[in-house]
Design a protein around this motif. Structure first.
Motif, PDB file in Angstrom:
ATOM      1  N   ALA A 251      31.548  42.052  20.819  1.00  0.00           N
ATOM      2  CA  ALA A 251      31.858  41.177  21.950  1.00  0.00           C
ATOM      3  C   ALA A 251      32.790  41.901  22.918  1.00  0.00           C
ATOM      4  CB  ALA A 251      32.487  39.875  21.460  1.00  0.00           C
ATOM      5  N   LEU A 252      33.756  42.656  22.369  1.00  0.00           N
ATOM      6  CA  LEU A 252      34.665  43.413  23.238  1.00  0.00           C
ATOM      7  C   LEU A 252      33.905  44.510  23.990  1.00  0.00           C
ATOM      8  CD1 LEU A 252      37.680  43.792  20.818  1.00  0.00           C
ATOM      9  CD2 LEU A 252      37.409  42.171  22.674  1.00  0.00           C
ATOM     10  N   LEU A 253      33.045  45.229  23.241  1.00  0.00           N
ATOM     11  CA  LEU A 253      32.238  46.275  23.883  1.00  0.00           C
ATOM     12  C   LEU A 253      31.368  45.677  24.975  1.00  0.00           C
ATOM     13  CD1 LEU A 253      31.008  48.515  20.957  1.00  0.00           C
ATOM     14  CD2 LEU A 253      32.458  49.174  22.847  1.00  0.00           C
ATOM     15  N   PHE A 254      30.843  44.478  24.671  1.00  0.00           N
ATOM     16  CA  PHE A 254      29.959  43.819  25.634  1.00  0.00           C
ATOM     17  C   PHE A 254      30.693  43.540  26.938  1.00  0.00           C
ATOM     18  CE2 PHE A 254      28.628  39.713  27.425  1.00  0.00           C
ATOM     19  CZ  PHE A 254      27.377  40.073  27.851  1.00  0.00           C
TER      20      PHE A 254
ATOM     21  N   VAL B 181      31.186  44.412  32.647  1.00  0.00           N
ATOM     22  CA  VAL B 181      31.970  44.681  33.843  1.00  0.00           C
ATOM     23  C   VAL B 181      31.427  45.928  34.533  1.00  0.00           C
ATOM     24  CG1 VAL B 181      34.254  45.319  34.673  1.00  0.00           C
ATOM     25  CG2 VAL B 181      34.006  43.515  32.994  1.00  0.00           C
ATOM     26  N   GLU B 182      31.027  46.897  33.723  1.00  0.00           N
ATOM     27  CA  GLU B 182      30.424  48.102  34.282  1.00  0.00           C
ATOM     28  C   GLU B 182      29.201  47.742  35.123  1.00  0.00           C
ATOM     29  OE1 GLU B 182      28.454  50.474  31.464  1.00  0.00           O
ATOM     30  OE2 GLU B 182      27.969  52.054  32.878  1.00  0.00           O
ATOM     31  N   ALA B 183      28.367  46.838  34.569  1.00  0.00           N
ATOM     32  CA  ALA B 183      27.152  46.449  35.282  1.00  0.00           C
ATOM     33  C   ALA B 183      27.506  45.816  36.628  1.00  0.00           C
ATOM     34  CB  ALA B 183      26.337  45.482  34.438  1.00  0.00           C
ATOM     35  N   VAL B 184      28.575  45.016  36.645  1.00  0.00           N
ATOM     36  CA  VAL B 184      29.000  44.391  37.900  1.00  0.00           C
ATOM     37  C   VAL B 184      29.351  45.463  38.927  1.00  0.00           C
ATOM     38  CG1 VAL B 184      30.786  42.967  38.948  1.00  0.00           C
ATOM     39  CG2 VAL B 184      29.770  42.277  36.796  1.00  0.00           C
ATOM     40  N   PHE B 185      29.965  46.558  38.470  1.00  0.00           N
ATOM     41  CA  PHE B 185      30.312  47.625  39.412  1.00  0.00           C
ATOM     42  C   PHE B 185      29.093  48.436  39.823  1.00  0.00           C
ATOM     43  CE2 PHE B 185      34.726  47.298  37.668  1.00  0.00           C
ATOM     44  CZ  PHE B 185      35.298  46.916  38.864  1.00  0.00           C
ATOM     45  N   ILE B 186      28.154  48.599  38.898  1.00  0.00           N
ATOM     46  CA  ILE B 186      27.013  49.476  39.175  1.00  0.00           C
ATOM     47  C   ILE B 186      26.063  48.865  40.199  1.00  0.00           C
ATOM     48  CG2 ILE B 186      24.888  50.328  38.139  1.00  0.00           C
ATOM     49  CD1 ILE B 186      26.357  51.385  35.876  1.00  0.00           C
ATOM     50  N   PHE B 187      25.887  47.534  40.161  1.00  0.00           N
ATOM     51  CA  PHE B 187      24.886  46.934  41.042  1.00  0.00           C
ATOM     52  C   PHE B 187      25.164  47.165  42.536  1.00  0.00           C
ATOM     53  CE2 PHE B 187      22.944  44.654  37.501  1.00  0.00           C
ATOM     54  CZ  PHE B 187      21.624  44.770  37.876  1.00  0.00           C
ATOM     55  N   PRO B 188      26.384  46.909  43.037  1.00  0.00           N
ATOM     56  CA  PRO B 188      26.608  47.193  44.467  1.00  0.00           C
ATOM     57  C   PRO B 188      26.426  48.662  44.796  1.00  0.00           C
ATOM     58  CG  PRO B 188      28.514  46.118  43.486  1.00  0.00           C
ATOM     59  CD  PRO B 188      27.538  46.319  42.403  1.00  0.00           C
ATOM     60  N   TRP B 189      26.843  49.513  43.873  1.00  0.00           N
ATOM     61  CA  TRP B 189      26.677  50.969  44.089  1.00  0.00           C
ATOM     62  C   TRP B 189      25.187  51.308  44.194  1.00  0.00           C
ATOM     63  CZ3 TRP B 189      24.182  53.991  40.374  1.00  0.00           C
ATOM     64  CH2 TRP B 189      24.157  55.355  40.639  1.00  0.00           C
TER      65      TRP B 189
ATOM     66  N   GLU C   7      30.729  60.200  42.005  1.00  0.00           N
ATOM     67  CA  GLU C   7      31.689  59.186  41.575  1.00  0.00           C
ATOM     68  C   GLU C   7      31.133  58.364  40.418  1.00  0.00           C
ATOM     69  OE1 GLU C   7      34.770  57.679  43.154  1.00  0.00           O
ATOM     70  OE2 GLU C   7      34.990  59.823  43.538  1.00  0.00           O
ATOM     71  N   MET C   8      29.864  57.906  40.580  1.00  0.00           N
ATOM     72  CA  MET C   8      29.310  57.014  39.577  1.00  0.00           C
ATOM     73  C   MET C   8      28.993  57.748  38.281  1.00  0.00           C
ATOM     74  SD  MET C   8      28.801  54.038  38.695  1.00  0.00           S
ATOM     75  CE  MET C   8      29.072  52.991  40.102  1.00  0.00           C
ATOM     76  N   VAL C   9      28.586  59.011  38.396  1.00  0.00           N
ATOM     77  CA  VAL C   9      28.322  59.770  37.161  1.00  0.00           C
ATOM     78  C   VAL C   9      29.612  59.915  36.361  1.00  0.00           C
ATOM     79  CG1 VAL C   9      27.742  62.051  36.279  1.00  0.00           C
ATOM     80  CG2 VAL C   9      26.269  60.970  37.961  1.00  0.00           C
ATOM     81  N   ILE C  10      30.743  60.140  37.078  1.00  0.00           N
ATOM     82  CA  ILE C  10      32.031  60.223  36.370  1.00  0.00           C
ATOM     83  C   ILE C  10      32.345  58.892  35.700  1.00  0.00           C
ATOM     84  CG2 ILE C  10      34.516  60.495  36.710  1.00  0.00           C
ATOM     85  CD1 ILE C  10      33.831  62.468  38.962  1.00  0.00           C
ATOM     86  N   PHE C  11      32.107  57.789  36.455  1.00  0.00           N
ATOM     87  CA  PHE C  11      32.376  56.446  35.930  1.00  0.00           C
ATOM     88  C   PHE C  11      31.547  56.178  34.676  1.00  0.00           C
ATOM     89  CE2 PHE C  11      31.480  51.763  36.282  1.00  0.00           C
ATOM     90  CZ  PHE C  11      32.758  51.339  35.969  1.00  0.00           C
ATOM     91  N   ILE C  12      30.241  56.484  34.764  1.00  0.00           N
ATOM     92  CA  ILE C  12      29.358  56.242  33.621  1.00  0.00           C
ATOM     93  C   ILE C  12      29.754  57.138  32.454  1.00  0.00           C
ATOM     94  CG2 ILE C  12      26.980  56.500  32.790  1.00  0.00           C
ATOM     95  CD1 ILE C  12      26.001  55.588  35.469  1.00  0.00           C
ATOM     96  N   PHE C  13      30.178  58.368  32.777  1.00  0.00           N
ATOM     97  CA  PHE C  13      30.582  59.303  31.731  1.00  0.00           C
ATOM     98  C   PHE C  13      31.775  58.754  30.954  1.00  0.00           C
ATOM     99  CE2 PHE C  13      33.175  62.940  30.345  1.00  0.00           C
ATOM    100  CZ  PHE C  13      32.277  63.501  29.451  1.00  0.00           C
TER     101      PHE C  13
ATOM    102  N   LEU D  73      20.979  47.161  32.535  1.00  0.00           N
ATOM    103  CA  LEU D  73      21.050  48.563  32.943  1.00  0.00           C
ATOM    104  C   LEU D  73      19.669  49.107  33.290  1.00  0.00           C
ATOM    105  CD1 LEU D  73      23.687  49.867  30.390  1.00  0.00           C
ATOM    106  CD2 LEU D  73      24.025  49.247  32.767  1.00  0.00           C
ATOM    107  N   ALA D  74      18.603  48.564  32.658  1.00  0.00           N
ATOM    108  CA  ALA D  74      17.251  49.025  32.980  1.00  0.00           C
ATOM    109  C   ALA D  74      16.870  48.616  34.391  1.00  0.00           C
ATOM    110  CB  ALA D  74      16.247  48.469  31.980  1.00  0.00           C
ATOM    111  N   VAL D  75      17.359  47.447  34.823  1.00  0.00           N
ATOM    112  CA  VAL D  75      17.016  46.960  36.159  1.00  0.00           C
ATOM    113  C   VAL D  75      17.706  47.786  37.235  1.00  0.00           C
ATOM    114  CG1 VAL D  75      17.278  44.972  37.679  1.00  0.00           C
ATOM    115  CG2 VAL D  75      16.469  44.660  35.372  1.00  0.00           C
ATOM    116  N   VAL D  76      18.868  48.400  36.891  1.00  0.00           N
ATOM    117  CA  VAL D  76      19.604  49.171  37.897  1.00  0.00           C
ATOM    118  C   VAL D  76      18.729  50.277  38.495  1.00  0.00           C
ATOM    119  CG1 VAL D  76      21.552  50.729  38.237  1.00  0.00           C
ATOM    120  CG2 VAL D  76      21.854  48.650  36.940  1.00  0.00           C
TER     121      VAL D  76
END
Lengths: 121, 352
Positions: free
Chosen positions: A67-70, A75-83, A97-103, B165-168
């Motif tokens: 649940a914590l990992l989720f 939150v990551e997904a929330v940041f990724i969508f606008p990007w 920037e985003m590759v660093i974030f995902i890394f 993440l797949a939809v991204v």
């Protein structure tokens, strides 16, 4: 109402529609279904034998760390969508920037993996 | 001039009334169709039996008979159960289905609402059903239900991530979250300068499509991922104590959601309501043509039937995954692959 609000009014109406649909059917069925509860009938089902102990028994929630990992990845997904929407405008800068974030996030997952929280505990 | 174009000229309450009627059709009709075609008939043929044959021609009225039967069944609520929460759970599960249906476009004008955050909204409301399932599991006051509810919660959140993440990848390619714009982006796309097919994103996002369909299977708790309702060990999981029409509501919710997810996948990956541009040239219509308000829903229905066929095919073919294998698969396989997929798609998008 503005068009913007009207778009969301439809959303609210559809939410209400679901409630109405279930409510109507269960209401209609209330007129025709029998209602004869007996003690044995309202007992909890435990494959035919009498239930033992409290029903809300203590049980091990094995994946609570997930649940914590989720939360972290959601939150990551929330940041990724606008990007992802504006990637064409950001170009190479945004990509790096985003590759660093995902890394960094992948590093978090790798840490959890190494720590063994992704195993059956 | 079609009925749907008329709908744009009549007052807002009028078009909303039409949308409410069509919304019921969009949720219930595909659910009924796929349950009859695949759950009753296809699985019977796979198992060398006929399936329902008595109610109507070839048993096609079987589902109506089931609804009639469930209406007359006694509504048993366990004495120990938390009555309010127990009663509320089916509402929440079905609400998530209806809210997902609201953003799906079926034609240039044939849509319920045109939210700019379409995909994001659909994925967000799809996870509301977790709350309903957890409520059902907890409120039943039964050990089977509690275990089923907890398993469902763990599974649904684990598989929601790969799905999002797949939809991204699709969003990166289309450059928008709006589902209607995603369809147009697939029509306007070109494969190395050849625009005859458009660019259905399944061609470039085949990995994303695979992850999405696997995650859909898990979100629906369909068979390879059906630990939450595993009959052989948990009776019926979180639905154990539900009877009569409340049970049928969970049932309808599950199969309606399967169809809505198939609609969503066909919009994201298979080009949505559009036909390939070269077919449009032959027919002499363009993508904003009014004809698509009639043709679009039919195209969407065929794509939905194709994808739900795959969902049920997998359902009746694969053995069940064990609980820890299931979690391991999500966290150690699907999420890393989808992260790599995002990075590669982003790089290619910037490079070209």
């Amino acid at each position: 109402m503005s068009d913007f609000l009207r778009d969301y009014a439809i959303v609210a109406i559809f939410g209400g529609l679901a409630v109405l649909l279930v409510g109507t059917f269960i209401g209609v069925s209330g007129f025709i279904r029998p209602n004869r509860p007996t003690k044995a009938k309202v007992e909890n089902y435990e494959s035919g034998v009498d239930p033992v102990g409290d029903s809300w028994s203590q049980s091990q929630i094995r994946y609570y760390i997930f649940a914590l990992l989720f939360v972290m990845f959601d939150v990551e997904a929330v940041f990724i969508f606008p990007w992802a929407t504006r990637l064409e405008a950001y170009g190479l800068f945004g990509l790096v920037e985003m590759v660093i974030f995902i890394f960094i996030l992948a590093l978090g997952l790798a840490y959890a993996w190494r720590k063994g929280v992704l195993r059956w505990v | 001039m079609t009925a749907l174009q008329l709908a744009t000229n009549i007052p807002w309450w009028g078009s909303t009334g039409i949308k409410v009627g069509l919304g019921l059709a969009v949720v219930l009709a595909p659910a009924g169709l796929t349950v009859y075609l695949y759950l009753f008939k296809m699985v019977s043929f796979m198992q060398s039996r006929l399936g329902p044959m008595e109610a109507g021609p070839y048993g096609s009225m079987q589902l109506l008979a089931e609804v009639g039967k469930s209406l007359q069944k006694e509504d048993i609520i366990p004495a120990k159960a938390d009555r309010n929460v127990f009663a509320m759970a089916p509402y929440i599960v079905l609400m998530s289905t209806f809210l997902m249906a609201v953003v799906i476009p079926f034609g240039p004008n044939a849509l319920f609402t045109d939210l700019d955050t379409g995909v994001f909204f659909a994925l967000a409301v799809s996870s509301i059903s977790v709350i309903g399932i957890l409520m059902a599991g907890w409120a039943s006051a039964s050990k089977y239900s509690l275990l089923g509810g907890l398993r469902a919660a763990g599974q649904l959140i684990a598989y929601e991530l790969p799905m999002v993440l797949a939809v991204v990848g699709v969003v990166i390619q289309a450059g928008t979250l709006n589902l209607q714009q995603i369809v147009y982006a697939q029509i306007d796309g070109e494969i190395f300068g050849f625009g005859g097919l458009g660019l259905p994103f399944i061609l470039t996002q085949i990995v994303g499509f695979g992850i999405f369909m696997i995650a859909v299977q898990a979100e629906l708790t369909q068979v390879p991922f059906d630990m939450p309702i595993a009959e052989s060990e948990l009776v019926s999981g979180y639905m154990t104590e539900y009877s009569g029409f409340r049970f049928l509501m969970f049932f309808i919710g599950e199969f309606a959601t399967a169809a809505i997810f198939a609609f969503l996948a066909s919009v994201l990956f298979l080009g949505g309501w559009a036909v390939p541009p070269f077919v449009m040239d032959i027919l002499g219509i363009d993508a904003t043509s009014n004809w698509f308000n009639v043709l679009g829903p039919l195209v969407m229905a065929s794509k939905m039937l194709l994808l739900t066929f795959v969902i049920y095919w997998v359902r009746f073919t694969f053995p069940r995954l064990r609980e820890d294998q299931l979690q391991k698969f999500a966290w150690k396989v699907l999420i890393p692959i989808s992260l790599v997929n995002i990075a590669i798609t982003g790089t290619l998008k910037v490079a070209f």
